[in-house]
Design an enzyme around this catalytic site. Structure first.
Site, mmCIF file in Angstrom:
data_model
loop_
_atom_site.group_PDB
_atom_site.id
_atom_site.type_symbol
_atom_site.label_atom_id
_atom_site.label_comp_id
_atom_site.label_asym_id
_atom_site.label_seq_id
_atom_site.Cartn_x
_atom_site.Cartn_y
_atom_site.Cartn_z
ATOM 1 N N PHE B 112 -13.654 -11.030 -8.265
ATOM 2 C CA PHE B 112 -13.680 -10.861 -6.815
ATOM 3 C C PHE B 112 -13.050 -9.514 -6.434
ATOM 4 O O PHE B 112 -11.950 -9.195 -6.856
ATOM 5 C CB PHE B 112 -12.920 -12.011 -6.153
ATOM 6 N N GLN B 113 -13.741 -8.749 -5.663
ATOM 7 C CA GLN B 113 -13.300 -7.427 -5.197
ATOM 8 C C GLN B 113 -12.978 -6.474 -6.342
ATOM 9 O O GLN B 113 -12.103 -5.620 -6.229
ATOM 10 C CB GLN B 113 -12.126 -7.546 -4.224
ATOM 11 N N LYS B 162 -3.226 -5.791 -10.227
ATOM 12 C CA LYS B 162 -2.243 -6.633 -9.541
ATOM 13 C C LYS B 162 -1.147 -7.127 -10.474
ATOM 14 O O LYS B 162 0.033 -7.151 -10.117
ATOM 15 C CB LYS B 162 -2.962 -7.827 -8.899
ATOM 16 N N MET B 473 -25.385 19.795 16.265
ATOM 17 C CA MET B 473 -25.611 20.761 15.196
ATOM 18 C C MET B 473 -26.962 20.522 14.525
ATOM 19 O O MET B 473 -27.684 21.475 14.198
ATOM 20 C CB MET B 473 -24.482 20.680 14.170
#
Ligand SMILES: Cc1cc2nc3c(=O)[nH]c(=O)nc-3n(C[C@H](O)[C@H](O)[C@H](O)COP(=O)(O)OP(=O)(O)OC[C@H]3O[C@@H](n4cnc5c(N)ncnc54)[C@H](O)[C@@H]3O)c2cc1C
Ligand SMILES: Cc1ncc(C[n+]2csc(CCOP(=O)(O)OP(=O)(O)O)c2C)c(N)n1
Ligand SMILES: [Mg+2]
Lengths: 157, 565
Positions: B112-113, B162, B473
């Site tokens: 996850f992530q 982590k 622009m």
């Protein structure tokens, strides 16, 4: 027009996980081409040595050298002029081919038959990359089944 | 001392003298955020988007000269931050960006992530690290700050799984950094500098070409001295604005695509380019084979790879601009400023022929007028950030810059959405100055959510929108090079910017006359609150002069002369 030439660059790098991808990323991100690349640790040190064969104009190769040097884990970069260069090739032949011819050819290129198996033999040669080209040309008529080249390694004279 | 990886991050930031961290929390970085909660040595500013956190850190770094720090979580937190990393990389801005990563045991499992963050950041950082054990953290963090700020500055990314932030290990931050493979050369070769000075003394039409490296090496005031002593005219890149004062008689102007006619002609006619911390960008050189065609080149740069990358240097000098310029000043008595009087006159004539200017209009507000007016009202008291587009070029052309680090803009990557968060970082670094973000109606919407950060943290940035109802622009290029086919650049559909500002707790002004503009700007400065000043400007104005892409500097499209009535 700037002339594109074959160049051999040796890079001494710290042995760490991501170092090889840093180097190959640099080549791909800048559109430089890698012809061959070999890597192995330098004995009794924390460094590895890479030998990169590439091609480009003087300006491009100078820029490659500088960019390589800019990478944090790169210790030294040598762009070789006068060097001893060797490359290895392994080739598999059917055992039914003319083995004494093959063996003689290998001999002429610093090589020999290194393995005899069930129906096939494996030969090894080690020579200058240009001579390895010649060898691979010469053995075509013996129906090689598989060819592996190692890429060049080089040392300054 | 034995502490956790998360505590090490805090201790390292404190040891580095960090006073502000810009960031956004999430699962993988929570251990570190827990330690942020417990400490009171530095501030954390919660932006409302990770991209903004990195841009704010960039603005902080550019205005302060210190390393900017941003912190984000893994996966989408990190990918949101990538534009900021790339922006800092292109503009050589010193940052340390710390991201959380999934635990070591889950790396490579499509957790996850999880995203290969170092794989992504490799090509847009100066260096990056995946920390695999807490024992390495003190060394890595110390190296990260050192690498970011030394040599050619740039962003360094540190990715911390982590579980590593939870591990306990020995923390010793006292060991000096020693990276055997990284030893930037800061002292220029004296013999080479002497040769360069001799070339300067014998040149007829020498020209200083000042780049962003002068600002980042804190050499602007030394360069001012060198320019004064030698009497040699100077052009600045976009990144170098503020190096010389706007009223310094030696300063011609910015050069390049939207540089002044005189600056570009000077570069085309010079016989000796003295490049200090400038990298010969394509926006500057135009067609390379015609660039400073008859000139020799002195190139001072701390990055050897910058030298002779695009333009061959006859006098390459690798070193910190500051050190080199100090040596040049010492040798400057061999240069006779009077020698270049004719050359200076030639340049004044160029400037008189086609000055950098615009046509005033009695009815509509001209966008350039707004920039000049901010300059008249605030001048040295303001720091100027910008977004990207026409408003950015007009700011670079017309603001009366008086000092280095007054100007913060995304040059190399040209990142719309940069300006507002960067202006927040600028305000944190320089609270005594008014922080102005000159922006466009397109760009401001790319980080508009930062109104919340600004209001919450009481960072009274004033956003001045030069509102032309266009992606101006791009519209300009369509007008000039695509036969006026304005494909997807019309922004007539607009939010009510006054209400947007108010909805977040800021203050908004809609301005259609010059008087209203003066009143709004003065009011916003006096009230010292977060503001949007939405200025309706002439929507079809073009940035002039202009070197069309790939053209030569001496072949500019010029401001049309106003027909006399
Ligand atoms: C729409 C748009 C239009 C643009 N038009 C123009 C234009 O007309 N003109 C223009 O100039 N730019 C223009 N730019 C900006 C342009 O893209 C480049 O960002 C800019 O020209 C680069 O400036 P620089 O050469 O000063 O280099 P920087 O990016 O500032 O690089 C600094 C150089 O200095 C070196 N350096 C850093 N630190 C030191 C040190 N301590 N000592 C020595 N050397 C050091 C670095 O190695 C590097 O080579 C435009 C950008 C946009 C978005
Ligand atoms: C993130 C991003 N997307 C697209 C572009 C391309 N681009 C450059 S300038 C510009 C128009 C900007 O419009 P606006 O903010 O209104 O400024 P103006 O030019 O009108 O002053 C665009 C789309 C960019 N530079 N950055
Ligand atoms: Mg616009």
């Amino acid at each position: 027009m700037e002339i594109s030439e074959r160049r051999v660059i040796s890079v001494i790098v710290v042995n760490e996980a991501s170092v090889l991808s840093r180097i190959t990323d640099l080549f791909s991100a800048r559109g430089y081409n890698i012809t061959s690349l070999t890597v192995a640790p330098i004995p009794d040190s924390k460094y590895s040595r890479l030998t990169i064969v590439t091609s480009g104009s003087v300006r491009v190769v100078e820029q490659i050298t500088k960019q390589l040097h800019k990478l944090i884990p790169v210790y030294k970069v040598y762009e070789h002029a006068d060097l001893v260069e060797k490359e290895m090739a392994l080739v598999k032949f059917p055992i039914t081919e003319n083995l004494s011819d093959i063996s003689a050819l290998c001999g002429a290129y610093n090589g020999k038959i290194v393995n005899v198996g069930n129906g096939v033999i494996i030969t090894m040669v080690a020579d200058e990359p240009r001579r390895v080209d010649h060898y691979l040309d010469a053995i075509k008529r013996y129906n090689p089944k598989e060819i592996v080249r190692s890429g060049a390694v080089a040392l300054e004279r | 001392m034995q502490i956790s990886g998360a505590q090490m991050v805090i201790e390292a930031l404190i040891a580095e003298g960090v006073d502000t961290v810009f960031g956004y929390p999430g699962g993988a970085i929570m251990n570190v955020y827990d330690e942020i909660y417990k400490q009171d040595k530095f501030h954390h500013i919660l932006t409302r988007h990770e991209q903004a956190a990195v841009h704010a850190a960039e603005g902080y770094a550019k205005a302060s000269g210190k390393v900017g720090v941003a912190m984000i979580t893994s996966g989408p937190g990190f990918t949101n931050a990538v534009t900021g990393l790339a922006d800092a990389y292109m503009d050589s801005i010193p940052l340390v960006v710390i991201s959380g990563q999934v635990p070591m045991s889950l790396i490579g499992t499509d957790a996850f992530q999880e995203i290969d963050a170092v794989g992504i950041s490799r090509s847009c950082t100066k260096h990056n690290y995946l920390v695999t054990t807490a024992a390495d953290l003190p060394r890595i963090l110390k190296e990260a700050f050192y690498i970011a700020s030394s040599g050619r500055p740039g962003p360094v990314h540190v990715d911390i799984p982590k579980d590593v932030t939870a591990q306990i290990a020995e923390f010793d931050y006292s060991k000096p950094v020693d990276i055997e493979t990284y030893k930037p050369n800061t002292k220029g070769n004296t013999r080479q500098i002497k040769k360069a000075m001799e070339a300067i003394a014998s040149a007829r039409r020498p020209l200083f070409y000042l780049g962003g490296g002068v600002v980042s090496s804190n050499a602007a005031y030394d360069v001012r001295e060198l320019v004064k002593r030698t009497g040699i005219p100077a052009v600045e890149t976009f990144m170098a604005r503020g190096t010389l004062r706007y009223d310094d008689p030696h300063l011609i102007s910015m050069l390049g695509m939207h540089g002044s006619y005189a600056a570009n002609m000077a570069m085309s006619e010079t016989d000796l380019v003295i490049a200090l911390g400038a990298r010969f960008d394509d926006r500057v050189t135009g067609k390379l084979s015609e660039f400073a065609k008859n000139a020799e080149v002195i190139h001072v740069d701390i990055d050897p790879a910058s030298i002779s990358k695009l333009v061959n240097a006859h006098y390459p000098i690798v070193g910190d601009v500051k050190n080199v310029v100090l040596e040049m000043i010492e040798m400057s008595s061999i240069v006779n400023p009077e020698r270049y009087e004719g050359w200076r006159e030639t340049i004044s004539n160029f400037d008189e022929l086609h000055p950098l200017t615009f046509h005033e209009d009695s009815e509509r507000i001209k966008p350039q007028w707004v920039i000049k007016r901010i300059g008249e009202l605030l001048g040295d008291d303001a720091n100027i950030s910008t977004d990207v587009g026409q408003h950015q070029m007009w700011s670079a052309q017309f603001y009366p810059f008086t000092r280095p680090r007054q100007w913060v803009s995304s040059g190399g990557l040209g990142t719309m959405g940069f300006g507002f968060p960067a202006a927040l970082g600028v305000k944190v670094a320089a609270p005594e100055k008014v922080s102005i973000n000159v922006t466009g109606d397109g760009s401001i919407l790319m980080n508009i959510q930062e109104l919340m950060t600004a209001v919450e943290k009481k960072l009274p940035v004033i956003n001045v929108i030069l509102n032309n109802n266009f992606l101006g622009m791009v519209r300009q290029w369509q007008t000039l090079f695509y036969d006026k086919r304005h494909s997807e650049t019309d922004l007539s559909m607009q939010p009510d910017f006054v209400k947007v500002a108010e909805a977040f707790g800021g203050i908004g002004y809609r301005v259609t006359t010059k008087d209203e503009f003066d009143a709004a700007l003065k009011d916003a400065v006096a009230k010292n609150v977060v503001a949007i000043i939405d200025v309706v400007v002439d929507r079809l104005e073009n940035v002039m002069p202009m070197v069309p892409a790939g053209g030569s500097l001496f072949n500019m499209m010029l401001l049309e002369k106003k027909e006399k009535k």
